[in-house]
Design a protein around this motif. Structure first.
Motif, mmCIF file in Angstrom:
data_model
loop_
_atom_site.group_PDB
_atom_site.id
_atom_site.type_symbol
_atom_site.label_atom_id
_atom_site.label_comp_id
_atom_site.label_asym_id
_atom_site.label_seq_id
_atom_site.Cartn_x
_atom_site.Cartn_y
_atom_site.Cartn_z
ATOM 1 N N ARG A 95 -41.929 -28.345 -20.987
ATOM 2 C CA ARG A 95 -42.158 -28.755 -22.366
ATOM 3 C C ARG A 95 -42.566 -27.556 -23.228
ATOM 4 N N TYR A 96 -43.333 -26.653 -22.636
ATOM 5 C CA TYR A 96 -43.764 -25.464 -23.375
ATOM 6 C C TYR A 96 -42.549 -24.618 -23.763
ATOM 7 N N ILE A 97 -41.627 -24.427 -22.818
ATOM 8 C CA ILE A 97 -40.428 -23.637 -23.109
ATOM 9 C C ILE A 97 -39.561 -24.360 -24.141
ATOM 10 N N GLY A 98 -39.436 -25.677 -24.009
ATOM 11 C CA GLY A 98 -38.673 -26.428 -24.999
ATOM 12 C C GLY A 98 -39.251 -26.285 -26.395
ATOM 13 N N THR A 99 -40.571 -26.351 -26.498
ATOM 14 C CA THR A 99 -41.229 -26.169 -27.799
ATOM 15 C C THR A 99 -40.971 -24.772 -28.347
ATOM 16 N N ALA A 100 -40.998 -23.759 -27.481
ATOM 17 C CA ALA A 100 -40.715 -22.383 -27.915
ATOM 18 C C ALA A 100 -39.300 -22.263 -28.468
ATOM 19 N N LEU A 101 -38.358 -22.997 -27.885
ATOM 20 C CA LEU A 101 -36.977 -22.933 -28.365
ATOM 21 C C LEU A 101 -36.821 -23.627 -29.715
ATOM 22 N N TYR A 102 -37.584 -24.687 -29.951
ATOM 23 C CA TYR A 102 -37.592 -25.294 -31.287
ATOM 24 C C TYR A 102 -38.095 -24.288 -32.326
ATOM 25 N N LEU A 145 -33.467 -15.829 -25.993
ATOM 26 C CA LEU A 145 -33.129 -16.724 -24.884
ATOM 27 C C LEU A 145 -33.024 -15.962 -23.566
ATOM 28 N N VAL A 146 -32.405 -14.794 -23.621
ATOM 29 C CA VAL A 146 -32.306 -13.960 -22.416
ATOM 30 C C VAL A 146 -33.703 -13.593 -21.914
ATOM 31 N N ASN A 147 -34.604 -13.245 -22.837
ATOM 32 C CA ASN A 147 -35.970 -12.875 -22.449
ATOM 33 C C ASN A 147 -36.705 -14.042 -21.776
ATOM 34 N N ILE A 148 -36.514 -15.262 -22.302
ATOM 35 C CA ILE A 148 -37.155 -16.426 -21.693
ATOM 36 C C ILE A 148 -36.668 -16.621 -20.260
ATOM 37 N N ARG A 149 -35.351 -16.522 -20.080
ATOM 38 C CA ARG A 149 -34.795 -16.685 -18.727
ATOM 39 C C ARG A 149 -35.358 -15.624 -17.780
ATOM 40 N N LEU A 150 -35.436 -14.393 -18.236
ATOM 41 C CA LEU A 150 -35.939 -13.316 -17.383
ATOM 42 C C LEU A 150 -37.430 -13.469 -17.106
ATOM 43 N N VAL A 151 -38.206 -13.900 -18.108
ATOM 44 C CA VAL A 151 -39.641 -14.094 -17.932
ATOM 45 C C VAL A 151 -39.921 -15.120 -16.840
ATOM 46 N N VAL A 152 -39.180 -16.224 -16.846
ATOM 47 C CA VAL A 152 -39.397 -17.269 -15.842
ATOM 48 C C VAL A 152 -39.114 -16.732 -14.446
ATOM 49 N N TRP A 153 -38.029 -15.995 -14.286
ATOM 50 C CA TRP A 153 -37.742 -15.416 -12.978
ATOM 51 C C TRP A 153 -38.788 -14.389 -12.569
ATOM 52 N N GLN A 154 -39.275 -13.607 -13.529
ATOM 53 C CA GLN A 154 -40.286 -12.596 -13.209
ATOM 54 C C GLN A 154 -41.568 -13.252 -12.708
ATOM 55 N N LEU A 207 -29.581 -20.190 -20.960
ATOM 56 C CA LEU A 207 -29.997 -21.522 -21.401
ATOM 57 C C LEU A 207 -29.516 -22.592 -20.434
ATOM 58 N N ALA A 208 -28.252 -22.500 -20.011
ATOM 59 C CA ALA A 208 -27.715 -23.475 -19.055
ATOM 60 C C ALA A 208 -28.463 -23.402 -17.726
ATOM 61 N N SER A 209 -28.812 -22.183 -17.306
ATOM 62 C CA SER A 209 -29.532 -22.000 -16.039
ATOM 63 C C SER A 209 -30.930 -22.619 -16.103
#
Length: 441
Positions: A95-102, A145-154, A207-209
């Protein structure tokens, strides 16, 4: 929320490698992937400087500078809040990530409107047509969006996925750029298209990932939005100030000199910034461990962190000075039009070492959630860098810009270290006197 925490715990338990080995392996992966990502301009230089004139390379540089500026505004820097909140088990991460995307969507609309209004001035300053200015806004959103995906993996410790994603993005960036510039002869616009299309594509993949992994809940949470904005908005002056420090020199050269000099300076700058690239990779690998040590509060481990930090400082300085000596040989790859940048590289390499040292101490400010202090320092030093750059550029040309860059990076490191020492006290003196037991990280 609970499931996310349990999943992370199971993954951590299934990894039987010693902690020091995980850190070392992750550092290598981050270094390689960051090298691939950050070295794109460096690796393309021998080709681009032969296919593009310094003026055309100057246009490429101005687009990259504009993209960095818009990136400081897109999403209001709330992706940094995501990286911190991922360590909080009480937070619904999806939910936090979804809110960040809004927040990203709303901010992109505002940035696009501002760019349209300012397009006459931006076109005159950058030399870029209005259409490319709007494409840069979309590319800045893609980078978020790329940064969010990389942050989660990190945060999950999935360095291999992080590195693979970055490497593939680099491959697409390079491949498209070479095809459009060398194969189809689109000149500077071909390079800009390569940068932008790669960002659009991998933003969509990221985003899809995230959605497939259940990492996004499309629900706007006002409480999470306030928390993310409390973290991100105070960081915006920091982002803008950092931009002034990192790219203010090119802004000044474009205004005081011309696009030819921008291209010459930027080519040399890309070589000198290899030091910053290495530092960024090392601090990415060490960051999660440092945050864990700070959370645990163990005095022995804090002394270990400080000693490691001092060793890192020495290594950065040695690397920066040594790299500067190689400048004349490195410039041989660029062609005759660009051979006058050896002195620029020496100053930039030294500034890159100070930038790497800053990255190691800024973690304490983020951990203490005192981003407003960081913003005040960054914006003040960034504005000072603009003034110093203008003063030195008018007297020494492009070399003066490099000197201002090194001075500003040194000042930023010292000031942020002092702030970090106040925000989260560490045994900066005692660690050198007190013995540290030989225990594993």
């Amino acid at each position: 929320m609970k499931a996310e925490g349990c999943q992370s715990s199971r993954e951590a338990m299934s990894d039987n490698r010693p902690a020091w080995r995980r850190l070392a392996e992750n550092a290598v992966i981050y270094t390689v992937s960051n090298a691939a990502s950050s070295a794109v301009p460096f690796l393309l230089l021998p080709f681009l400087t032969r296919w593009l004139s310094p003026e055309e390379y100057g246009l490429v540089t101005m687009y990259s500078t504009l993209l960095a500026a818009l990136g400081a505004l897109a999403g209001l820097s709330v992706h940094g809040a995501v990286s911190v909140r991922m360590f909080d088990r009480q937070t619904s991460h999806a939910r936090y990530i979804g809110t960040a995307l809004y927040i990203l969507g709303v901010s992109l609309l505002a940035v696009a409107a501002a760019v349209l209004l300012a397009s006459p001035w931006l076109e005159a300053w950058s030399g870029l047509p209005a259409g490319w200015l709007l494409l840069a806004v979309l590319a800045a959103g893609g980078q978020f969006l790329v940064n969010i995906r990389l942050v989660v993996w990190q945060v999950e410790g999935k360095a291999l996925r992080y590195g693979s994603f970055q490497f593939l993005q680099v491959a697409v960036n390079v491949g498209l750029s070479l095809l459009l510039v060398a194969g189809l002869h689109h000149g500077w616009s071909g390079r800009l298209a390569g940068i932008s299309i790669a960002l659009y594509l991998f933003a969509a993949i990221g985003l899809a990932s995230l959605m497939r992994a259940g990492r996004i809940e499309w629900r706007f949470d006002p409480e999470y939005a306030r928390d993310a904005l409390r973290f991100g908005v105070p960081l915006m002056p920091h982002a803008i100030g950092s931009l002034f420090i990192a790219a203010g020199d090119r802004m000044i050269i474009a205004g005081a000199l011309n696009l030819h000099e921008v291209g010459m300076y930027a080519a040399a700058m890309q070589i000198g910034l290899v030091i910053s690239m290495i530092a960024d990779a090392v601090t990415k690998a060490l960051g999660p461990w440092i945050y864990k040590v700070l959370a645990d509060g163990d005095a022995t481990m804090k002394r270990r962190v400080v000693r490691m930090t001092y060793a890192y400082f020495a290594g950065m300085l040695a690397l920066g000075v040594g790299f500067g000596f190689l400048a004349p040989w490195l410039l041989a790859f660029l062609g005759e039009q660009y051979r006058s940048g050896a002195t620029v590289i020496r100053w930039v390499a030294l500034g890159g070492a100070f930038s790497g040292m800053y990255l190691m101490v800024v973690a304490y400010v983020f951990y203490a959630k005192r981003s407003e202090l960081l913003s005040a320092a960054s914006l003040t030093i960034g504005l000072g860098n603009l003034a110093l750059s203008y003063f030195l550029v008018t007297r020494h040309g492009a070399v003066g810009a490099a000197q201002a860059y090194a001075a500003s990076q040194f000042l930023m490191f010292v000031v942020v270290w002092l702030i970090a020492a106040k925000c989260h006290p560490m045994p900066w003196r005692g660690a050198l006197r007190n013995p540290v037991p030989n225990q594993a990280i």
